[in-house]
Design an enzyme around this catalytic site. Structure first.
Site, PDB file in Angstrom:
ATOM      1  CG  LEU A 189      -2.127  -0.968   1.109  1.00  0.00           C
ATOM      2  CD1 LEU A 189      -2.682  -1.305   2.488  1.00  0.00           C
ATOM      3  CD2 LEU A 189      -3.225  -0.371   0.227  1.00  0.00           C
ATOM      4  CD  GLU A 219     -12.350  -6.983   8.000  1.00  0.00           C
ATOM      5  OE1 GLU A 219     -13.460  -7.487   7.817  1.00  0.00           O
ATOM      6  OE2 GLU A 219     -12.036  -6.364   9.030  1.00  0.00           O
ATOM      7  CB  ALA A 234     -16.714   4.657  11.245  1.00  0.00           C
ATOM      8  CD  GLU A 236     -22.182   2.981  14.794  1.00  0.00           C
ATOM      9  OE1 GLU A 236     -23.150   2.348  15.275  1.00  0.00           O
ATOM     10  OE2 GLU A 236     -21.040   2.467  14.641  1.00  0.00           O
TER      11      GLU A 236
END
Length: 216
Positions: free
Chosen positions: A25, A143, A155, A158
């Site tokens: 990445l 993942e 997120a 939340e």
């Protein structure tokens, strides 16, 4: 070899896979900077599931507590969160990664195109990457959650709300509804900013999630 030392070895393999993918990445991000004068990745976070979390998940799903059970059923022991600047970046980076010849795509869940009921948006991809040991290449699942800055910002709040144990039900419901409204507002703002970015930057537009091409 005892169960404990086998477990430690397995966790090292998961950690190796996580760093292998992180490096890929980082290289992709650098290449985008050179080719398009744009860094798609804002930052990355890595984590290995704790022993307690692994045991809790196995027990919750009624699975045996063995190394084979972990290997066969849990694909999120190694996790990377990739926070991107724009929605196009999410799809570009995830697709470029999935086309690399030594990576397999095991599962794709696109919660950006199909948000969860509470407003959660993110692209979840499980990749299998080879970790090279003396016994050969071990393809290991990692993942990866791809999000924009706005999706991550939302997120985090939340998540904090969901785990606030002492909150009265009425307050929780009220805040959850407000957060759903916020998710829609953020999505609109993101779309407008993405349009401006496309117009002035001309970076590649990839708007499809990677496709699964390996079954386990």
């Amino acid at each position: 070899m005892g169960q404990m030392s086998e477990f430690i070895n397995q966790m090292q393999v998961y950690e190796g896979a996580m760093y292998e993918l992180s490096t890929k990445l980082e290289i992709l991000d650098s290449e985008f900077q050179v080719r398009f004068s744009h860094n798609p990745i804002h930052h990355m976070e890595r984590r290995l599931k704790s022993v307690d979390s692994i045991l809790e998940k196995l027990q919750r799903r009624g699975l045996p507590v063995t190394i084979n059970s972990i290997r066969d059923n849990l694909f999120d022991i190694a996790g990377i969160r990739v926070i991107c600047n724009y929605r196009d970046d999410v799809y570009s980076v995830s697709n470029y990664l999935s086309t690399q010849s030594d990576i397999q795509v095991l599962q794709v869940k696109d919660y950006i195109k199909n948000p969860k009921q509470n407003g959660y948006r993110s692209l979840h991809v499980i990749y299998a990457v080879p970790v090279f040991l003396s016994s050969g290449a071990h393809y290991t699942p990692v993942e990866v959650q791809f999000r924009t800055i706005a999706m991550d910002y939302w997120a985090s709040l939340e998540h904090a709300l969901r785990y606030k144990a002492d909150l009265p039900d009425t307050k929780y419901t009220e805040h959850a509804q407000t957060l759903l409204d916020c998710a829609r507002s953020l999505q609109n703002v993101e779309t407008q900013m993405q349009t401006i970015h496309r117009d002035i930057n001309g970076a590649p537009q990839v708007v499809e999630a990677p496709h699964e091409h390996v079954s386990r």
